[in-house]
Write a protein that holds these residues in place. Structure first.
Motif, PDB file in Angstrom:
ATOM      1  N   THR A 298       0.830  -1.204   0.000  1.00  0.00           N
ATOM      2  CA  THR A 298       0.000   0.000   0.000  1.00  0.00           C
ATOM      3  C   THR A 298       0.864   1.253   0.000  1.00  0.00           C
ATOM      4  OG1 THR A 298      -1.648  -1.241   1.268  1.00  0.00           O
ATOM      5  CG2 THR A 298      -1.948   1.127   1.121  1.00  0.00           C
ATOM      6  N   TYR A 299       1.954   1.223   0.755  1.00  0.00           N
ATOM      7  CA  TYR A 299       2.882   2.363   0.788  1.00  0.00           C
ATOM      8  C   TYR A 299       3.440   2.664  -0.597  1.00  0.00           C
ATOM      9  CZ  TYR A 299       7.554   4.468   1.565  1.00  0.00           C
ATOM     10  OH  TYR A 299       8.700   5.225   1.501  1.00  0.00           O
ATOM     11  N   LEU A 300       3.954   1.645  -1.273  1.00  0.00           N
ATOM     12  CA  LEU A 300       4.589   1.876  -2.566  1.00  0.00           C
ATOM     13  C   LEU A 300       3.572   2.282  -3.632  1.00  0.00           C
ATOM     14  CD1 LEU A 300       7.265  -0.984  -2.787  1.00  0.00           C
ATOM     15  CD2 LEU A 300       7.428   1.264  -1.707  1.00  0.00           C
ATOM     16  N   THR A 301       2.437   1.607  -3.676  1.00  0.00           N
ATOM     17  CA  THR A 301       1.475   1.894  -4.741  1.00  0.00           C
ATOM     18  C   THR A 301       0.737   3.204  -4.511  1.00  0.00           C
ATOM     19  OG1 THR A 301      -0.188   0.500  -3.643  1.00  0.00           O
ATOM     20  CG2 THR A 301       1.179  -0.542  -5.348  1.00  0.00           C
ATOM     21  N   ASP A 302       0.468   3.551  -3.256  1.00  0.00           N
ATOM     22  CA  ASP A 302      -0.251   4.800  -2.996  1.00  0.00           C
ATOM     23  C   ASP A 302       0.593   6.022  -3.339  1.00  0.00           C
ATOM     24  OD1 ASP A 302      -2.764   5.991  -1.928  1.00  0.00           O
ATOM     25  OD2 ASP A 302      -1.369   6.913  -0.507  1.00  0.00           O
ATOM     26  N   THR A 303       1.907   5.851  -3.372  1.00  0.00           N
ATOM     27  CA  THR A 303       2.781   6.951  -3.799  1.00  0.00           C
ATOM     28  C   THR A 303       2.370   7.469  -5.174  1.00  0.00           C
ATOM     29  OG1 THR A 303       4.652   6.067  -2.550  1.00  0.00           O
ATOM     30  CG2 THR A 303       5.182   7.587  -4.349  1.00  0.00           C
ATOM     31  N   PHE A 304       1.837   6.582  -6.002  1.00  0.00           N
ATOM     32  CA  PHE A 304       1.506   6.945  -7.375  1.00  0.00           C
ATOM     33  C   PHE A 304      -0.002   7.064  -7.609  1.00  0.00           C
ATOM     34  CE2 PHE A 304       5.542   4.547  -7.398  1.00  0.00           C
ATOM     35  CZ  PHE A 304       6.383   5.582  -7.797  1.00  0.00           C
ATOM     36  N   ALA A 305      -0.770   7.184  -6.532  1.00  0.00           N
ATOM     37  CA  ALA A 305      -2.207   7.415  -6.675  1.00  0.00           C
ATOM     38  C   ALA A 305      -2.443   8.808  -7.261  1.00  0.00           C
ATOM     39  CB  ALA A 305      -2.899   7.277  -5.323  1.00  0.00           C
ATOM     40  N   GLU A 306      -3.448   8.926  -8.122  1.00  0.00           N
ATOM     41  CA  GLU A 306      -3.730  10.218  -8.758  1.00  0.00           C
ATOM     42  C   GLU A 306      -4.481  11.184  -7.858  1.00  0.00           C
ATOM     43  OE1 GLU A 306      -4.432  11.013 -13.112  1.00  0.00           O
ATOM     44  OE2 GLU A 306      -5.319   9.017 -12.886  1.00  0.00           O
ATOM     45  N   ASP A 307      -5.193  10.643  -6.880  1.00  0.00           N
ATOM     46  CA  ASP A 307      -6.078  11.497  -6.082  1.00  0.00           C
ATOM     47  C   ASP A 307      -5.436  11.986  -4.791  1.00  0.00           C
ATOM     48  OD1 ASP A 307      -5.973   9.073  -4.817  1.00  0.00           O
ATOM     49  OD2 ASP A 307      -8.140   8.835  -4.573  1.00  0.00           O
TER      50      ASP A 307
ATOM     51  N   PHE B 266       7.119   4.500 -17.907  1.00  0.00           N
ATOM     52  CA  PHE B 266       6.627   4.502 -16.531  1.00  0.00           C
ATOM     53  C   PHE B 266       5.811   3.247 -16.244  1.00  0.00           C
ATOM     54  CE2 PHE B 266       3.990   5.346 -12.955  1.00  0.00           C
ATOM     55  CZ  PHE B 266       4.723   6.188 -12.135  1.00  0.00           C
ATOM     56  N   GLU B 267       4.864   2.947 -17.111  1.00  0.00           N
ATOM     57  CA  GLU B 267       3.977   1.813 -16.864  1.00  0.00           C
ATOM     58  C   GLU B 267       4.730   0.486 -16.921  1.00  0.00           C
ATOM     59  OE1 GLU B 267       0.656   2.332 -19.505  1.00  0.00           O
ATOM     60  OE2 GLU B 267      -0.246   3.863 -18.208  1.00  0.00           O
ATOM     61  N   HIS B 268       5.754   0.411 -17.771  1.00  0.00           N
ATOM     62  CA  HIS B 268       6.554  -0.814 -17.847  1.00  0.00           C
ATOM     63  C   HIS B 268       7.253  -1.081 -16.522  1.00  0.00           C
ATOM     64  CE1 HIS B 268       9.331  -3.876 -19.338  1.00  0.00           C
ATOM     65  NE2 HIS B 268      10.298  -3.192 -18.742  1.00  0.00           N
TER      66      HIS B 268
ATOM     67  N   GLY C  43      14.779   0.151  -6.218  1.00  0.00           N
ATOM     68  CA  GLY C  43      15.331   0.972  -7.290  1.00  0.00           C
ATOM     69  C   GLY C  43      14.265   1.433  -8.257  1.00  0.00           C
ATOM     70  N   TYR C  44      13.346   0.549  -8.629  1.00  0.00           N
ATOM     71  CA  TYR C  44      12.264   0.937  -9.532  1.00  0.00           C
ATOM     72  C   TYR C  44      11.311   1.922  -8.851  1.00  0.00           C
ATOM     73  CZ  TYR C  44      13.629  -2.893 -12.700  1.00  0.00           C
ATOM     74  OH  TYR C  44      14.306  -3.720 -13.571  1.00  0.00           O
ATOM     75  N   TYR C  45      11.008   1.647  -7.589  1.00  0.00           N
ATOM     76  CA  TYR C  45      10.102   2.540  -6.858  1.00  0.00           C
ATOM     77  C   TYR C  45      10.664   3.964  -6.783  1.00  0.00           C
ATOM     78  CZ  TYR C  45       8.147   4.912  -2.808  1.00  0.00           C
ATOM     79  OH  TYR C  45       7.615   5.866  -1.979  1.00  0.00           O
ATOM     80  N   LYS C  46      11.877   4.084  -6.278  1.00  0.00           N
ATOM     81  CA  LYS C  46      12.452   5.421  -6.126  1.00  0.00           C
ATOM     82  C   LYS C  46      12.789   6.034  -7.475  1.00  0.00           C
ATOM     83  CE  LYS C  46      12.797   7.358  -2.940  1.00  0.00           C
ATOM     84  NZ  LYS C  46      11.990   8.456  -2.322  1.00  0.00           N
ATOM     85  N   GLY C  47      13.169   5.200  -8.443  1.00  0.00           N
ATOM     86  CA  GLY C  47      13.443   5.717  -9.777  1.00  0.00           C
ATOM     87  C   GLY C  47      12.214   6.354 -10.392  1.00  0.00           C
ATOM     88  N   LEU C  48      11.061   5.686 -10.308  1.00  0.00           N
ATOM     89  CA  LEU C  48       9.822   6.235 -10.866  1.00  0.00           C
ATOM     90  C   LEU C  48       9.404   7.502 -10.135  1.00  0.00           C
ATOM     91  CD1 LEU C  48       7.759   2.963 -11.406  1.00  0.00           C
ATOM     92  CD2 LEU C  48       8.834   4.382 -13.169  1.00  0.00           C
TER      93      LEU C  48
ATOM     94  N   LEU D  27       5.725  -4.277  -9.243  1.00  0.00           N
ATOM     95  CA  LEU D  27       4.641  -4.893  -8.472  1.00  0.00           C
ATOM     96  C   LEU D  27       4.932  -6.316  -8.004  1.00  0.00           C
ATOM     97  CD1 LEU D  27       1.484  -3.538 -10.340  1.00  0.00           C
ATOM     98  CD2 LEU D  27       2.442  -2.754  -8.150  1.00  0.00           C
ATOM     99  N   PRO D  28       5.382  -7.235  -8.876  1.00  0.00           N
ATOM    100  CA  PRO D  28       5.625  -8.604  -8.391  1.00  0.00           C
ATOM    101  C   PRO D  28       6.838  -8.731  -7.476  1.00  0.00           C
ATOM    102  CG  PRO D  28       6.261  -8.410 -10.702  1.00  0.00           C
ATOM    103  CD  PRO D  28       5.562  -7.133 -10.335  1.00  0.00           C
ATOM    104  N   LEU D  29       7.637  -7.663  -7.358  1.00  0.00           N
ATOM    105  CA  LEU D  29       8.795  -7.681  -6.471  1.00  0.00           C
ATOM    106  C   LEU D  29       8.444  -7.242  -5.047  1.00  0.00           C
ATOM    107  CD1 LEU D  29      11.345  -6.051  -8.937  1.00  0.00           C
ATOM    108  CD2 LEU D  29      11.310  -8.460  -8.255  1.00  0.00           C
ATOM    109  N   ILE D  30       7.296  -6.611  -4.882  1.00  0.00           N
ATOM    110  CA  ILE D  30       6.942  -6.070  -3.568  1.00  0.00           C
ATOM    111  C   ILE D  30       6.896  -7.140  -2.478  1.00  0.00           C
ATOM    112  CG2 ILE D  30       5.147  -4.873  -2.248  1.00  0.00           C
ATOM    113  CD1 ILE D  30       4.492  -3.269  -4.764  1.00  0.00           C
ATOM    114  N   PRO D  31       6.386  -8.352  -2.750  1.00  0.00           N
ATOM    115  CA  PRO D  31       6.367  -9.358  -1.673  1.00  0.00           C
ATOM    116  C   PRO D  31       7.744  -9.650  -1.068  1.00  0.00           C
ATOM    117  CG  PRO D  31       4.922 -10.044  -3.458  1.00  0.00           C
ATOM    118  CD  PRO D  31       5.664  -8.842  -3.950  1.00  0.00           C
ATOM    119  N   TYR D  32       8.810  -9.464  -1.842  1.00  0.00           N
ATOM    120  CA  TYR D  32      10.147  -9.679  -1.296  1.00  0.00           C
ATOM    121  C   TYR D  32      10.496  -8.626  -0.240  1.00  0.00           C
ATOM    122  CZ  TYR D  32      10.948 -12.957  -5.141  1.00  0.00           C
ATOM    123  OH  TYR D  32      10.860 -14.016  -6.015  1.00  0.00           O
TER     124      TYR D  32
END
Length: 234
Positions: free
Chosen positions: A73-82, A104-106, A197-202, A112-117
């Motif tokens: 939720t922390y990582l994905t909410d960073t990119f919420a539009e609202d 960006f979308e790539h 790296g992908y999270y902070k890079g985006l 996303l599949p790396l978050i469980p790690y």
């Protein structure tokens, strides 16, 4: 208590919140190489803080509370539009700036599949380890004066920020060798470093696009494209 007072109580005496010296951005690559173990030691000292009284993930509010119950939720909410404030309706940047939607979308989909790690990896993070925000005497001291972005996340976030800032310093390669030499086990190193790296890079890419910094955007995109190959080679 103030945020800095609470953070100071969490940190070991080895971590300097009021350093003197010059900004670490002034170090040459050779000077950094000579001090790299000290950088890693100090950042890992931050990560060893006892968080038993603090729950969740994300950046601290002024009372050192976090907003999110889990890493996803922390990582994905960073990119919420609202989200209120600066990033409200941020996806308009795809139409008005150099921010590339397909890129960006790539990499968002790759993250996303790396978050469980990273889930369950809760560390105090400085979350601002760009070299302009760290100070050093160039010999034996490294300090961290600005804790405004600090919070709880996977500790590899701090190292991913360093690498994003200066990829030519080969932070993951050096950190991997350092951990091996010290007998430090970093489970799922490749997957977690990629995720952070992908999270902070985006997130950083979006910021530089918003201020029309095309040079930095190009550099960030190159760094993100190359990161997986570098980690696969370890």
């Amino acid at each position: 208590m103030s945020k800095d007072t609470i953070i100071k109580a969490l940190l070991s005496a080895e971590v300097d919140m009021t350093p003197t010296g010059f900004v670490a951005d002034e170090l040459s690559p050779d000077q950094f190489a000579a001090m790299q173990e000290l950088f890693f030691d100090k950042i890992m000292s931050i990560h060893q803080s006892d968080l038993s009284g603090i729950a969740g993930y994300g950046e601290f509010d002024e009372d050192c509370r976090t907003r999110y119950a889990d890493c996803r939720t922390y990582l994905t909410d960073t990119f919420a539009e609202d989200r209120e404030g600066y990033w409200y309706n941020w996806r308009e940047l795809f139409e008005t700036t150099v921010l590339d939607r397909s890129f960006f979308e790539h990499y968002y989909a790759e993250m996303l599949p790396l978050i469980p790690y990273c889930e369950g990896r809760r560390y105090l993070v400085y979350n601002n380890t760009f070299f302009v925000h760290m100070r050093t005497d160039g010999k034996s001291q490294i300090g961290f004066p600005d804790w405004s972005r600090s919070g709880i996340a996977d500790g590899l976030l701090d190292f991913a920020i360093m690498d994003l800032n200066k990829p030519y310093l080969l932070i993951p390669e050096r950190l991997h060798a350092y951990a091996r030499q010290r007998g430090i086990d970093i489970p799922d190193f490749r997957e977690r470093f990629l995720c952070m790296g992908y999270y902070k890079g985006l997130d950083t890419l979006r910021w530089h696009a918003s201020i029309d910094d095309e040079v930095s955007c190009a550099s960030i995109m190159t760094s993100m494209r190359e990161l997986k190959g570098r980690l696969d080679a370890l």
